[in-house]
Structure formats: C-alpha cells, structure tokens
Design a protein around this motif. Structure first.
Motif, PDB file in Angstrom:
ATOM      1  N   ARG A  12       0.942  -1.159   0.195  1.00 23.85           N
ATOM      2  CA  ARG A  12       0.027  -0.034  -0.008  1.00 23.85           C
ATOM      3  C   ARG A  12       0.874   1.213   0.033  1.00 23.85           C
ATOM      4  O   ARG A  12       1.971   1.203   0.473  1.00 23.85           O
ATOM      5  N   VAL A  47       3.387   2.740   3.360  1.00 18.79           N
ATOM      6  CA  VAL A  47       3.802   1.784   4.402  1.00 18.79           C
ATOM      7  C   VAL A  47       5.402   1.487   4.521  1.00 18.79           C
ATOM      8  O   VAL A  47       5.865   0.935   5.448  1.00 18.79           O
ATOM      9  N   LEU A  73       3.994  -4.229   4.755  1.00 20.74           N
ATOM     10  CA  LEU A  73       2.908  -4.087   5.671  1.00 20.74           C
ATOM     11  C   LEU A  73       3.293  -3.127   6.626  1.00 20.74           C
ATOM     12  O   LEU A  73       4.299  -3.581   7.484  1.00 20.74           O
ATOM     13  N   ASP A  74       2.442  -2.054   6.957  1.00 18.95           N
ATOM     14  CA  ASP A  74       2.890  -1.371   8.056  1.00 18.95           C
ATOM     15  C   ASP A  74       2.649  -2.093   9.364  1.00 18.95           C
ATOM     16  O   ASP A  74       1.446  -2.763   9.683  1.00 18.95           O
ATOM     17  N   SER A  75       3.521  -1.939  10.267  1.00 19.35           N
ATOM     18  CA  SER A  75       3.685  -2.723  11.645  1.00 19.35           C
ATOM     19  C   SER A  75       2.431  -2.221  12.581  1.00 19.35           C
ATOM     20  O   SER A  75       1.656  -2.914  13.441  1.00 19.35           O
ATOM     21  N   LYS A  76       1.643  -1.264  12.199  1.00 22.44           N
ATOM     22  CA  LYS A  76       0.409  -0.918  12.823  1.00 22.44           C
ATOM     23  C   LYS A  76      -1.001  -1.169  12.458  1.00 22.44           C
ATOM     24  O   LYS A  76      -2.005  -0.915  13.062  1.00 22.44           O
ATOM     25  N   THR A  77      -0.752  -1.619  11.258  1.00 19.70           N
ATOM     26  CA  THR A  77      -2.009  -2.204  10.661  1.00 19.70           C
ATOM     27  C   THR A  77      -1.948  -3.623  10.574  1.00 19.70           C
ATOM     28  O   THR A  77      -1.134  -4.248  10.573  1.00 19.70           O
ATOM     29  N   ARG A  78      -3.189  -4.290  10.236  1.00 17.84           N
ATOM     30  CA  ARG A  78      -3.571  -5.658  10.377  1.00 17.84           C
ATOM     31  C   ARG A  78      -3.684  -5.858   8.681  1.00 17.84           C
ATOM     32  O   ARG A  78      -3.894  -5.206   7.908  1.00 17.84           O
ATOM     33  N   ASP A  89      -5.489  -7.326   5.942  1.00 15.19           N
ATOM     34  CA  ASP A  89      -6.989  -7.601   5.639  1.00 15.19           C
ATOM     35  C   ASP A  89      -7.147  -8.012   4.289  1.00 15.19           C
ATOM     36  O   ASP A  89      -6.375  -8.552   3.429  1.00 15.19           O
ATOM     37  N   ASP A 129      -5.371  -6.342   1.394  1.00 15.63           N
ATOM     38  CA  ASP A 129      -3.894  -6.902   1.052  1.00 15.63           C
ATOM     39  C   ASP A 129      -4.123  -8.254   0.555  1.00 15.63           C
ATOM     40  O   ASP A 129      -3.272  -8.796  -0.427  1.00 15.63           O
ATOM     41  N   HIS A 137       6.903   2.552  15.762  1.00 14.55           N
ATOM     42  CA  HIS A 137       5.489   2.551  16.788  1.00 14.55           C
ATOM     43  C   HIS A 137       6.053   1.668  17.905  1.00 14.55           C
ATOM     44  O   HIS A 137       5.110   1.616  18.684  1.00 14.55           O
TER      45      HIS A 137
END
Length: 167
Positions: free
Chosen positions: A29, A32, A117-122, A124, A127, A156
């Motif tokens: 994304r 990221v 993937l950003d470590s703060k998001t899941r 989903d 993705d 984070h």
C-alpha cells in the motif's frame, strides 16, 4: 528493520549460491515504507521518501547496487507506487500491469518480492486481493518469491510500550 535485513541477507545468501544477479521488488500500500526499506537495503538513499500526505513514489523505478561485502552479487532494487493511492490516476490493476511490464524488461527475472505491511495495521481482505492480483498477473510461481515484510516497527515501538504498560 534489523530482523528484516537479517532475513533478507540469509535469503540472498541462499540465492547467491546459484546467481550473481538478484532482483528485489518492493510492493504494498501507499505510505507503508517501501522506499525507506529500499534505502535501508541499499545502505544509502536511492529512492525519495515522502513525509506528507502526498505520495512520493509515482512510478516504478530501479537501482542497481553491489551487495555490501560481495563484489560478485549485483542487486536490483525496484520501488513501486503504492496500492490504494488516491493521488494516482491509475487503478490498482493498471499499477500491477505497469509493474509487470517493467519486470518483463528485466533480464535476470524476479527473485524476491517484499510485500510491505505497516506494523501498525493488520493484514486485511484488501491486502489479500492485492496478493491475488500479483498471482494472476505474475503467475502462481510468484508466491514462492513473496515475503511479507513488516515496516515501521521502529516508529511504533514507543506507542506499543505505552499500551503494554497501560494494559
């Protein structure tokens, strides 16, 4: 970031046994940290990094480097625009097609795809759809080369610690 670099180093060591040319593609994304990761892998700034709401990477770009400490191994790092970027004029499908045609122009083929993937998001369903599109465009064999890569964990960590202490 250190763990990701260590894992990538081990993968590169395995690939190096049979190749002197390795291609790494950064996808994921928008925002990221693909370009930042590319710069970390290169050990220098080769891709511009944005710190605003506007995307910095708007086109596929590649840089060739020598892997540090290994004069034999040429590494091509390819940075791509992010999926779901509302500032771009192309759809995700068009973006993937653009990445595919860029990869087709490479002689050495595709070795490693880092799906960031950003470590703060899941992870989903969005993705998952992007991974499925990669498989459709690049063929099912691409899944042998995709590594899910967590980015921004260093940014984070303080928030994570606060939540741990609070809970």
């Amino acid at each position: 970031t250190t763990q990701a670099l260590l894992i990538l180093f081990l993968v590169l060591c395995l690939l190096r046994a049979s190749r002197c040319s390795i291609t790494i593609v950064l996808v994921g994304r928008t925002g990221v940290g693909k370009s930042t990761l590319g710069n970390k892998l290169a050990g220098k700034t080769i891709f511009p990094v944005g710190n605003t709401l506007q995307s910095e990477t708007t086109d596929v770009s590649a840089h060739n480097i020598k892997w540090p400490g290994d004069a034999c191994t040429d590494v091509t790092i390819i940075d791509t625009p992010g999926f779901a970027d509302n500032s771009l004029t192309m759809s995700n499908g068009e973006l993937l097609s653009k990445i595919l045609s860029f990869l087709d122009s490479l002689k050495g083929g595709l070795n490693i795809v880092l799906f960031c993937l950003d470590s703060k998001t899941r992870i989903d369903s969005y993705d998952i759809r992007e991974l499925e599109m990669l498989g459709l465009l690049l063929g099912k064999d691409v899944f042998d080369h995709i590594y899910l890569t967590v980015t921004k964990s260093n940014t984070h960590i303080n928030e994570f610690r606060e939540n741990v202490y609070k809970n």
